[in-house]
Design an enzyme around this catalytic site. Structure first.
Site, PDB file in Angstrom:
ATOM      1  N   LEU A  35       0.825  -1.225   0.000  1.00 58.65           N
ATOM      2  CA  LEU A  35       0.000   0.000   0.000  1.00 58.65           C
ATOM      3  C   LEU A  35       0.854   1.267   0.000  1.00 58.65           C
ATOM      4  O   LEU A  35       0.414   2.316   0.467  1.00 58.65           O
ATOM      5  CB  LEU A  35      -0.971  -0.002   1.195  1.00 58.65           C
ATOM      6  N   SER A  36       2.079   1.175  -0.528  1.00 57.59           N
ATOM      7  CA  SER A  36       2.950   2.359  -0.532  1.00 57.59           C
ATOM      8  C   SER A  36       2.438   3.413  -1.507  1.00 57.59           C
ATOM      9  O   SER A  36       2.729   4.590  -1.348  1.00 57.59           O
ATOM     10  CB  SER A  36       4.392   1.972  -0.884  1.00 57.59           C
ATOM     11  N   LEU A  61       7.569  -6.583  -0.390  1.00 64.25           N
ATOM     12  CA  LEU A  61       8.243  -7.706  -1.060  1.00 64.25           C
ATOM     13  C   LEU A  61       9.754  -7.525  -1.168  1.00 64.25           C
ATOM     14  O   LEU A  61      10.453  -8.425  -1.641  1.00 64.25           O
ATOM     15  CB  LEU A  61       7.631  -7.946  -2.445  1.00 64.25           C
ATOM     16  N   PHE A  83       3.415  -6.729 -10.606  1.00 59.68           N
ATOM     17  CA  PHE A  83       3.252  -5.284 -10.837  1.00 59.68           C
ATOM     18  C   PHE A  83       4.016  -4.452  -9.812  1.00 59.68           C
ATOM     19  O   PHE A  83       4.248  -3.268 -10.055  1.00 59.68           O
ATOM     20  CB  PHE A  83       1.779  -4.881 -10.709  1.00 59.68           C
ATOM     21  N   SER A 127       7.639  -1.940 -19.928  1.00 56.21           N
ATOM     22  CA  SER A 127       7.231  -0.641 -20.481  1.00 56.21           C
ATOM     23  C   SER A 127       7.919  -0.379 -21.816  1.00 56.21           C
ATOM     24  O   SER A 127       9.055  -0.812 -22.044  1.00 56.21           O
ATOM     25  CB  SER A 127       7.641   0.445 -19.485  1.00 56.21           C
ATOM     26  N   TYR A 152      13.793   4.571 -13.389  1.00 55.81           N
ATOM     27  CA  TYR A 152      12.557   3.773 -13.410  1.00 55.81           C
ATOM     28  C   TYR A 152      12.545   2.868 -14.646  1.00 55.81           C
ATOM     29  O   TYR A 152      12.354   1.658 -14.570  1.00 55.81           O
ATOM     30  CB  TYR A 152      11.311   4.688 -13.428  1.00 55.81           C
ATOM     31  N   LYS A 156      12.978  -1.566 -15.511  1.00 55.50           N
ATOM     32  CA  LYS A 156      12.189  -2.449 -16.380  1.00 55.50           C
ATOM     33  C   LYS A 156      13.116  -3.210 -17.338  1.00 55.50           C
ATOM     34  O   LYS A 156      12.947  -4.401 -17.576  1.00 55.50           O
ATOM     35  CB  LYS A 156      11.165  -1.638 -17.185  1.00 55.50           C
ATOM     36  N   ASN A 182       1.081   3.562 -23.441  1.00 51.78           N
ATOM     37  CA  ASN A 182       0.599   4.542 -22.446  1.00 51.78           C
ATOM     38  C   ASN A 182      -0.771   4.158 -21.893  1.00 51.78           C
ATOM     39  O   ASN A 182      -1.798   4.507 -22.490  1.00 51.78           O
ATOM     40  CB  ASN A 182       0.539   5.942 -23.068  1.00 51.78           C
TER      41      ASN A 182
HETATM   42  C1  UD1 Z   1       5.864   7.996 -19.269  1.00 53.89           C
HETATM   43  C2  UD1 Z   1       7.058   7.060 -19.213  1.00 53.89           C
HETATM   44  C3  UD1 Z   1       6.613   5.621 -19.341  1.00 53.89           C
HETATM   45  C4  UD1 Z   1       5.521   5.304 -18.357  1.00 53.89           C
HETATM   46  C5  UD1 Z   1       4.365   6.269 -18.594  1.00 53.89           C
HETATM   47  C6  UD1 Z   1       3.198   6.015 -17.671  1.00 53.89           C
HETATM   48  C7  UD1 Z   1       9.233   7.660 -20.132  1.00 53.89           C
HETATM   49  C8  UD1 Z   1      10.036   7.935 -21.371  1.00 53.89           C
HETATM   50  N1  UD1 Z   1       7.966   7.353 -20.317  1.00 53.89           N
HETATM   51  O1  UD1 Z   1       5.403   8.007 -20.609  1.00 53.89           O
HETATM   52  O2  UD1 Z   1       7.696   4.773 -19.119  1.00 53.89           O
HETATM   53  O3  UD1 Z   1       5.086   3.980 -18.545  1.00 53.89           O
HETATM   54  O4  UD1 Z   1       4.840   7.606 -18.385  1.00 53.89           O
HETATM   55  O5  UD1 Z   1       3.558   6.226 -16.351  1.00 53.89           O
HETATM   56  O6  UD1 Z   1       9.743   7.739 -19.057  1.00 53.89           O
HETATM   57  N2  UD1 Z   1       2.224  15.760 -21.545  1.00 53.89           N
HETATM   58  C9  UD1 Z   1       1.944  17.101 -21.601  1.00 53.89           C
HETATM   59  N3  UD1 Z   1       1.638  17.746 -20.435  1.00 53.89           N
HETATM   60  C10 UD1 Z   1       1.583  17.103 -19.212  1.00 53.89           C
HETATM   61  C11 UD1 Z   1       1.893  15.702 -19.189  1.00 53.89           C
HETATM   62  C12 UD1 Z   1       2.219  15.073 -20.372  1.00 53.89           C
HETATM   63  O7  UD1 Z   1       1.979  17.731 -22.656  1.00 53.89           O
HETATM   64  O8  UD1 Z   1       1.311  17.744 -18.195  1.00 53.89           O
HETATM   65  C13 UD1 Z   1       2.557  15.057 -22.802  1.00 53.89           C
HETATM   66  C14 UD1 Z   1       3.954  14.458 -22.809  1.00 53.89           C
HETATM   67  O9  UD1 Z   1       4.893  15.391 -23.275  1.00 53.89           O
HETATM   68  C15 UD1 Z   1       3.771  13.278 -23.749  1.00 53.89           C
HETATM   69  C16 UD1 Z   1       2.324  12.847 -23.521  1.00 53.89           C
HETATM   70  O10 UD1 Z   1       1.676  13.966 -22.931  1.00 53.89           O
HETATM   71  O11 UD1 Z   1       3.895  13.677 -25.073  1.00 53.89           O
HETATM   72  C17 UD1 Z   1       2.196  11.648 -22.597  1.00 53.89           C
HETATM   73  O12 UD1 Z   1       2.942  11.922 -21.419  1.00 53.89           O
HETATM   74  P1  UD1 Z   1       2.878  10.964 -20.133  1.00 53.89           P
HETATM   75  O13 UD1 Z   1       1.464  10.645 -19.810  1.00 53.89           O
HETATM   76  O14 UD1 Z   1       3.691  11.602 -19.065  1.00 53.89           O
HETATM   77  O15 UD1 Z   1       3.551   9.603 -20.620  1.00 53.89           O
HETATM   78  P2  UD1 Z   1       4.988   9.356 -21.309  1.00 53.89           P
HETATM   79  O16 UD1 Z   1       5.929  10.421 -20.966  1.00 53.89           O
HETATM   80  O17 UD1 Z   1       4.747   9.031 -22.732  1.00 53.89           O
END
Ligand code: UD1
Length: 341
Positions: A35-36, A61, A83, A127, A152, A156, A182
């Site tokens: 539950l962290s 774990l 997970f 991932s 992180y 993986k 995603n």
């Molecule tokens: C990240 C991690 C991935 C992880 C996933 C879900 C990396 C390279 N990727 O993916 O390993 O599995 O999160 O936890 O470390 N965005 C905005 N504004 C925001 C937030 C996001 O524009 O406030 C954009 C980002 O630039 C990106 C897209 O939305 O283009 C998705 O972002 P995000 O949901 O953070 O996922 P990833 O970065 O793709």
């Protein structure tokens, strides 16, 4: 007798949805979680959706002794879905040792116990970050992996390498790694979804919290990418479709259909959507107007990331069914319901 499955991190976002899908398939689910980064109320939510209360044990774990006694109690399990892990990308850059310690020790302890108690089937939560900055698209499972941009992500990649090495020598041990693109969305009941702690880093929870008024505006990271509308492209996958992929991967192992002792599958839809596509879908399905502005690119972000899902379709028989509209709509319904309750 019902097949028993251990879900580590089963009260988390993806773990809880996966627990529901396994229960729906008639399996006995044992959740182990400390539950962290999740709440005990998730167990009631799983029960209200499935009418089944999963067995739950609160165990860290990384604690080898406690993990061993947990597995001793559940040595009749037929498999483990792993997970349990820390998952905040930015935090991992600040706290690399905690991330390596937590994520890798959990995996090592779990695999050690699987070996000791002869539990033969493992599904690993991986991932798309293992592809680093890709050279070409779509990404297939044979595309080159690279050092991920965060600790992180590296846990993986290293996790997959540990499993691969072990699968070469261990007798009757089989594993499948699912490389998620995603994951977004929530359960159609509105009772399960993502609950990030603090300010969300990820796009979808930031959108829903902004629409709810918890955040002033969404900042879109970058509008000058070489994409159709200048914003970055990702392969968003509904968490319920993703959860079902775990069930199908597990069934593949149970039916001895795996072609190798260690297999890897990309889990996405194969469709790339831009940040503006996600916002447009959100505004359409929820009738909410989102405040947003453009800022500089976020460091470490790749411009485009989407999967080839041909292997998962062919080998697992898995086909994602839910659309981007289903993802944005269910995320919103979860956000609203969670804040009313
Ligand atoms: C990240 C991690 C991935 C992880 C996933 C879900 C990396 C390279 N990727 O993916 O390993 O599995 O999160 O936890 O470390 N965005 C905005 N504004 C925001 C937030 C996001 O524009 O406030 C954009 C980002 O630039 C990106 C897209 O939305 O283009 C998705 O972002 P995000 O949901 O953070 O996922 P990833 O970065 O793709």
């Amino acid at each position: 007798m019902k097949s028993k499955i251990i879900i580590t991190g089963g009260t988390g976002y993806i773990g809880s949805h996966t627990a529901v899908e396994f229960i729906n398939e008639g399996l006995e689910v044992v959740i182990v979680d400390n539950l962290s980064n999740s709440d005990i109320s998730v167990l009631d939510r799983i029960q209200s959706i499935t009418d089944v209360a999963p067995t739950f044990e609160n165990i860290d774990l990384t604690d080898r002794v406690k993990t061993t006694s947990f597995f001793e109690r559940h040595k009749d399990a037929s498999g483990v879905i792993n997970f349990a892990a820390f998952k905040a990308v930015g935090e991992s850059v600040q706290l690399p040792l905690q991330y390596y310690h937590n994520n890798l020790n959990i995996l090592l302890n779990v695999m050690d116990c699987m070996d000791r108690f002869e539990i033969r089937n493992l599904i690993f939560s991986s991932s798309a970050t293992v592809y680093g900055l890709p050279d070409s698209f779509p990404l297939t499972e044979n595309s080159k992996t690279k050092k991920p941009t965060s600790p992180y992500g590296n846990t993986k990649k290293i996790g997959e390498e540990v499993i691969e090495d072990f699968s070469k020598v261990a007798k009757n041990f089989k594993a499948i790694s699912l490389r998620y693109f995603n994951p977004i969305g929530a359960h159609s009941s509105g009772d399960l979804g993502e609950t990030p702690t603090g300010v969300p880093n990820n796009l979808m929870p930031f959108i829903t919290q902004t629409a709810l008024g918890k955040r002033e505006e969404l900042k879109i990271f970058g509008k000058d990418y070489d994409t159709i509308d200048g914003t970055a492209i990702r392969d968003y996958i509904h968490v319920v479709d993703l959860a079902k992929a775990h069930v199908m991967a597990f069934q593949r192992l149970m039916k001895n259909e795996a072609k190798e002792n260690f297999e890897i599958f990309n889990i996405g839809t194969g469709i790339g959507y831009s940040v503006l596509d996600v916002i447009a879908s959100f505004e359409k399905t929820t009738k909410q107007k989102l405040n947003y502005s453009f800022v500089d690119r976020r460091s470490g972000d790749v411009p485009v990331l989407y999967a080839s899902t041909a292997k998962a379709k062919k080998e697992l028989g898995w086909n994602p069914k839910l659309t981007l509209d289903d993802m944005t709509k269910s995320s919103w319904e979860w956000e609203v319901k969670k804040n009313i309750l």
